[in-house]
Design a protein around this motif. Sequence first.
Motif, mmCIF file in Angstrom:
data_model
loop_
_atom_site.group_PDB
_atom_site.id
_atom_site.type_symbol
_atom_site.label_atom_id
_atom_site.label_comp_id
_atom_site.label_asym_id
_atom_site.label_seq_id
_atom_site.Cartn_x
_atom_site.Cartn_y
_atom_site.Cartn_z
ATOM 1 N N ASP A 36 -38.206 42.325 -51.748
ATOM 2 C CA ASP A 36 -39.484 42.055 -51.098
ATOM 3 C C ASP A 36 -40.583 42.438 -52.086
ATOM 4 O O ASP A 36 -40.779 43.622 -52.391
ATOM 5 C CB ASP A 36 -39.623 42.871 -49.810
ATOM 6 C CG ASP A 36 -40.935 42.610 -49.094
ATOM 7 O OD1 ASP A 36 -41.633 41.642 -49.465
ATOM 8 O OD2 ASP A 36 -41.262 43.371 -48.163
ATOM 9 N N THR A 37 -41.270 41.443 -52.636
ATOM 10 C CA THR A 37 -42.308 41.712 -53.640
ATOM 11 C C THR A 37 -43.642 42.077 -53.016
ATOM 12 O O THR A 37 -44.567 42.462 -53.707
ATOM 13 C CB THR A 37 -42.512 40.473 -54.535
ATOM 14 O OG1 THR A 37 -42.944 39.394 -53.710
ATOM 15 C CG2 THR A 37 -41.241 40.112 -55.271
ATOM 16 N N GLY A 38 -43.743 41.915 -51.715
ATOM 17 C CA GLY A 38 -45.000 42.214 -51.030
ATOM 18 C C GLY A 38 -45.950 41.037 -51.006
ATOM 19 O O GLY A 38 -46.982 41.073 -50.366
ATOM 20 N N LYS A 39 -45.627 39.973 -51.729
ATOM 21 C CA LYS A 39 -46.474 38.782 -51.738
ATOM 22 C C LYS A 39 -46.133 37.903 -50.546
ATOM 23 O O LYS A 39 -44.973 37.799 -50.170
ATOM 24 C CB LYS A 39 -46.241 37.961 -53.015
ATOM 25 C CG LYS A 39 -46.715 38.625 -54.265
ATOM 26 C CD LYS A 39 -46.490 37.706 -55.449
ATOM 27 C CE LYS A 39 -46.933 38.370 -56.734
ATOM 28 N NZ LYS A 39 -46.663 37.517 -57.892
ATOM 29 N N PRO A 40 -47.133 37.259 -49.960
ATOM 30 C CA PRO A 40 -46.836 36.340 -48.863
ATOM 31 C C PRO A 40 -46.068 35.138 -49.391
ATOM 32 O O PRO A 40 -46.245 34.719 -50.540
ATOM 33 C CB PRO A 40 -48.223 35.938 -48.347
ATOM 34 C CG PRO A 40 -49.155 36.229 -49.461
ATOM 35 C CD PRO A 40 -48.552 37.346 -50.247
ATOM 36 N N ARG A 41 -45.246 34.579 -48.578
ATOM 37 C CA ARG A 41 -44.456 33.416 -48.966
ATOM 38 C C ARG A 41 -45.373 32.209 -49.111
ATOM 39 O O ARG A 41 -46.363 32.073 -48.410
ATOM 40 C CB ARG A 41 -43.378 33.139 -47.932
ATOM 41 C CG ARG A 41 -42.402 34.313 -47.833
ATOM 42 C CD ARG A 41 -41.253 33.960 -46.998
ATOM 43 N NE ARG A 41 -40.260 33.380 -47.911
ATOM 44 C CZ ARG A 41 -39.129 32.865 -47.526
ATOM 45 N NH1 ARG A 41 -38.834 32.813 -46.249
ATOM 46 N NH2 ARG A 41 -38.275 32.393 -48.389
ATOM 47 N N THR A 42 -45.030 31.339 -50.012
ATOM 48 C CA THR A 42 -45.821 30.143 -50.270
ATOM 49 C C THR A 42 -45.717 29.186 -49.085
ATOM 50 O O THR A 42 -44.622 28.872 -48.631
ATOM 51 C CB THR A 42 -45.316 29.436 -51.534
ATOM 52 O OG1 THR A 42 -45.261 30.384 -52.596
ATOM 53 C CG2 THR A 42 -46.228 28.291 -51.916
ATOM 54 N N ASP A 43 -46.885 28.763 -48.617
ATOM 55 C CA ASP A 43 -46.917 27.788 -47.531
ATOM 56 C C ASP A 43 -46.895 26.401 -48.181
ATOM 57 O O ASP A 43 -47.898 25.927 -48.706
ATOM 58 C CB ASP A 43 -48.190 27.985 -46.695
ATOM 59 C CG ASP A 43 -48.272 27.034 -45.518
ATOM 60 O OD1 ASP A 43 -47.371 26.182 -45.365
ATOM 61 O OD2 ASP A 43 -49.253 27.140 -44.755
ATOM 62 N N ARG A 44 -45.724 25.771 -48.179
ATOM 63 C CA ARG A 44 -45.550 24.481 -48.848
ATOM 64 C C ARG A 44 -46.473 23.407 -48.272
ATOM 65 O O ARG A 44 -47.007 22.591 -49.006
ATOM 66 C CB ARG A 44 -44.092 24.010 -48.738
ATOM 67 C CG ARG A 44 -43.128 24.917 -49.453
ATOM 68 C CD ARG A 44 -43.177 24.624 -50.931
ATOM 69 N NE ARG A 44 -42.265 25.518 -51.625
ATOM 70 C CZ ARG A 44 -42.433 25.898 -52.859
ATOM 71 N NH1 ARG A 44 -43.461 25.475 -53.541
ATOM 72 N NH2 ARG A 44 -41.571 26.702 -53.425
ATOM 73 N N GLN A 45 -46.670 23.402 -46.963
ATOM 74 C CA GLN A 45 -47.535 22.405 -46.324
ATOM 75 C C GLN A 45 -48.974 22.552 -46.832
ATOM 76 O O GLN A 45 -49.630 21.577 -47.182
ATOM 77 C CB GLN A 45 -47.489 22.558 -44.792
ATOM 78 C CG GLN A 45 -48.364 21.561 -44.053
ATOM 79 C CD GLN A 45 -47.883 20.120 -44.228
ATOM 80 O OE1 GLN A 45 -46.690 19.876 -44.358
ATOM 81 N NE2 GLN A 45 -48.802 19.181 -44.237
ATOM 82 N N GLN A 46 -49.463 23.796 -46.883
ATOM 83 C CA GLN A 46 -50.823 24.048 -47.358
ATOM 84 C C GLN A 46 -50.950 23.674 -48.841
ATOM 85 O O GLN A 46 -51.947 23.082 -49.256
ATOM 86 C CB GLN A 46 -51.178 25.521 -47.157
ATOM 87 C CG GLN A 46 -52.606 25.848 -47.548
ATOM 88 C CD GLN A 46 -52.921 27.329 -47.417
ATOM 89 O OE1 GLN A 46 -52.033 28.160 -47.480
ATOM 90 N NE2 GLN A 46 -54.183 27.630 -47.236
ATOM 91 N N LEU A 47 -49.944 23.991 -49.611
ATOM 92 C CA LEU A 47 -49.959 23.659 -51.031
ATOM 93 C C LEU A 47 -49.996 22.145 -51.247
ATOM 94 O O LEU A 47 -50.781 21.644 -52.058
ATOM 95 C CB LEU A 47 -48.719 24.255 -51.709
ATOM 96 C CG LEU A 47 -48.647 24.144 -53.225
ATOM 97 C CD1 LEU A 47 -49.806 24.888 -53.871
ATOM 98 C CD2 LEU A 47 -47.325 24.699 -53.727
ATOM 99 N N ASN A 48 -49.207 21.410 -50.496
ATOM 100 C CA ASN A 48 -49.210 19.941 -50.597
ATOM 101 C C ASN A 48 -50.552 19.360 -50.167
ATOM 102 O O ASN A 48 -51.042 18.403 -50.760
ATOM 103 C CB ASN A 48 -48.074 19.339 -49.777
ATOM 104 C CG ASN A 48 -46.723 19.576 -50.421
ATOM 105 O OD1 ASN A 48 -46.638 19.770 -51.635
ATOM 106 N ND2 ASN A 48 -45.668 19.579 -49.624
#
Length: 189
Positions: free
Chosen positions: A29-41
Motif C-alpha cells: 500500500d503506497t498510500g496513493k489513491p488508485r488511478t480512476d481510469r474513467q476520469q483519466l480517459n
Amino acid sequence: MTDNAYDSDNSLFATQMRGVKRIQHDRADTGKPRTDRQQLNTRRLNATVRSNELKVDGLSDQFVIDVGAEDELYWARDGVQESQMRKLKAGQVPFEGSLDLHGMSVEKARETLWAFLEEATRLEIRCVRVTHGKAARMDGKRPMIKSHVNTWLRQHPQALGFTSCLPRHGGAGAIYLLLKRTMLEGRDE
C-alpha cells in the motif's frame, strides 16, 4: 554451514515468528489513491477536443513596451546574425506576405497576428511585413497597436527579429519580420 547451525537458525526464526500471521496479498500500500481510469480517459478525450472558447497564444499583455509614433523598432533574438538583421533593415530580404492591422482593436489585432504567423510558419515563409500603424491616440498616449505588436513579437516563438520598414513599405508604421523555418523534407537550403 553445518546441519546443526542450519537447524539452530531455523528454530530461532520459528521462535521469533510465533504469532505472526501471513499476509494474504502481495501488493504494498503506497498510500496513493488508485488511478480512476474513467476520469483519466475523460481528461485525455477533453485534451484532444478543440475549443474555440478560449485561445491561449502565449502572448502576454502584462507589460507592454510603449513606443512613440515615429520610433523605429528593432529587435533580434539571441543568435541571429547581425548581417542578416542589416539585410532585413535595408529591405534586402524580400517579404512573402503582408498583414495590415490598421483600425483593429487590440484583441482583434492579436488574434489576426497570431493566425497570420501560424499560416506563415505552416507555409515556411521566411519574411513578412506587418503594418501596425503609428497614429497617435486621441488621449495623447502612445500608439496602441504598434506598442502591442512590438511586445508580442518579442514573445512569439517563431519570431527571429524585426525592424521598421523602409519608407516605401510603411516606414515607422510597419515592420519587416524574420521568421524561423523548419526545413521541409527535400529542401536544399
